[in-house]
Write an enzyme that holds these catalytic residues in place. Structure first.
Site, PDB file in Angstrom:
ATOM      1  N   GLU A   1      -8.231  45.360  47.990  1.00  0.00           N
ATOM      2  CA  GLU A   1      -7.266  45.093  46.932  1.00  0.00           C
ATOM      3  C   GLU A   1      -7.986  44.845  45.613  1.00  0.00           C
ATOM      4  OE1 GLU A   1      -5.240  41.192  46.572  1.00  0.00           O
ATOM      5  OE2 GLU A   1      -3.367  42.322  46.690  1.00  0.00           O
TER       6      GLU A   1
ATOM      7  N   TYR B   1      -2.796  47.568  39.337  1.00  0.00           N
ATOM      8  CA  TYR B   1      -2.982  47.006  40.673  1.00  0.00           C
ATOM      9  C   TYR B   1      -3.198  48.139  41.667  1.00  0.00           C
ATOM     10  CZ  TYR B   1      -1.784  44.746  45.124  1.00  0.00           C
ATOM     11  OH  TYR B   1      -1.800  44.297  46.411  1.00  0.00           O
TER      12      TYR B   1
END
Ligand code: ATP
Ligand code: MG
Length: 386
Positions: free
Chosen positions: A189, A101
């Site tokens: 993101e 992530y």
């Protein structure tokens, strides 16, 4: 402005970040031919501006063109958290990878840009943050000095990524930082940031929020789309209205952001006594408040199916209340049958009496004039709850 995944990936690719090859399809047939061109198993992904697509069944693997067509047929038109999938991204399925992530965002509480990297990607990062905080490295990044390769490496190591991928991930982190800075994004993101068994790093998902205030510096206009699911907000924007959709039942129009904000408060407060009704939107029609702007504002608010009553709260200043009242009367004429629910009007300030008289004389069956803000909020809440 939030981007779709495929648009985010377009920007990633422009900045040298690897993404799987793929294209957007609006029909099952298109999905089939894209899959045929890719000559490989593909993933069909709903393009909606909301998270949790995978869990909702909006991300499906298809081994070949005909399965791609079937899956696209299933996903197109699908509703995901109130967003309709009008298109799907058909992209090459990556095999065998670890999921990490990475994100950069504006941390308003700490007044800094914040980098977050985790070895536990793919799933809800909120859950990782809550249950396994040590797996989520967080580092404030100074906007002026930016993120260099060394800091990126440190981030990758603090996030607990395997040593042999830290360099490749760090290089990607620097490019993602470039996306944030050069595209004037408020959020970048990637979840998952995938690392394949041969240690290639690629973005399998992407979320980007662009800073609309910097739009003039970019050619991002192509990313705006009419089929936006924030339908009301998009239409309001096209009419240059300062409108934000909220989740209540009372439409609110006012002049001046401060007055509108306090109107939202008094409506929510009054609503506590009437079934908990709440404001349905923020709408500031500004100082001018011409008849046309009033008509545009009322039209947007009344086309929101959640709205059951409307509060118009205007404080007359340079634009006096009689002009505003005339605006409301004209707006109601323009709207005709569109004026479908009760409209409570509170006018105060310059020429308020005259304004109220004008509304009284017009005698529109849907309009109720109240002199105080609290009284107006009370009445509109009661009407919305009825
Ligand atoms: N091109 C691809 N090849 C292989 N697997 C993929 C590909 N794209 C996505 N996946 C898998 O599907 C999962 C879900 O995809 P993705 O992250 O894009 O959607 P999501 O997380 O459900 O959506 P959102 O991030 O909007 O909540 C990924 O974690 C990944 O495991
Ligand atoms: Mg994702």
């Amino acid at each position: 402005m939030d981007l779709y995944e495929y648009q985010a990936k377009e920007l990633f690719a422009r900045h040298g970040i690897s993404v799987p090859p793929g294209q957007v399809a609006a029909t099952p047939q298109e999905a089939r031919s894209i899959a045929a061109e890719l000559r490989a198993p593909v993933v069909i992904k709903a393009q909606v501006k909301t998270g949790g697509r995978g869990k909702a069944g909006g991300v499906r693997l298809a081994p070949g063109p005909s399965a791609a067509e079937d899956e696209a047929r299933r996903i197109l038109g699908m509703d995901i958290k109130g967003h309709t999938a009008h298109t799907v991204l058909v992209e090459k399925a990556t095999g065998g990878f670890e999921e990490y992530y990475a994100a950069y965002l504006v941390d308003r509480a700490d007044r800094t840009l914040l980098a977050m990297v985790s070895s536990e990607g793919g799933m809800d990062i909120e859950e990782v943050a809550a249950t396994k905080p040590e797996a989520l490295a967080r580092m404030p990044i100074d906007a002026a000095s930016g993120l260099d390769l060394e800091t990126a490496r440190l981030l990758a190591s603090r996030a607990g990524l395997p040593e042999d991928v830290q360099d490749a991930v760090a290089a990607t982190l620097v490019r993602l930082w470039e996306v944030l800075v050069e595209e004037d994004a408020l959020l970048v993101e990637v979840n998952p940031l995938a690392c394949t068994s041969d240690r290639r790093v690629l973005a399998l998902d992407g979320k980007i929020t662009l800073d609309a205030n910097a739009a003039f510096r970019h050619d991002h206009a192509a990313f705006a789309d009419g089929s936006d699911d924030g339908g009301l907000e998009a239409r309001a924007r096209a009419k240059h209205l300062n409108y934000v959709k909220l989740d209540g039942q009372v439409g609110v129009i006012g002049n001046g952001a401060g007055l509108v904000m306090s109107t939202l408060d008094v409506v929510a407060y009054a609503g506590e006594r009437f079934d908990g009704v709440r404001p349905a939107n923020f709408l500031d029609i500004g100082g001018g408040a011409s008849a046309q702007v009033m008509a545009d504002g009322l039209e947007i608010i009344l086309s929101d199916p959640d709205v059951r009553a409307v509060l118009v709260n205007v404080f007359g200043g340079i634009t006096a209340c009689d002009a505003v009242a005339n605006g409301i009367v004209t707006a109601l004429e323009v709207l005709g049958e569109g004026a479908r629910c009760p409209i409570v009007v509170r006018l105060d300030g310059n020429n308020a009496e005259l304004g109220r008289e004008i509304l009284g004389d017009a005698g529109h069956p849907m309009v109720r004039v109240v002199t105080t803000m609290d009284g107006a909020a009370e009445l509109v809440a009661e009407l919305a709850a009825a």
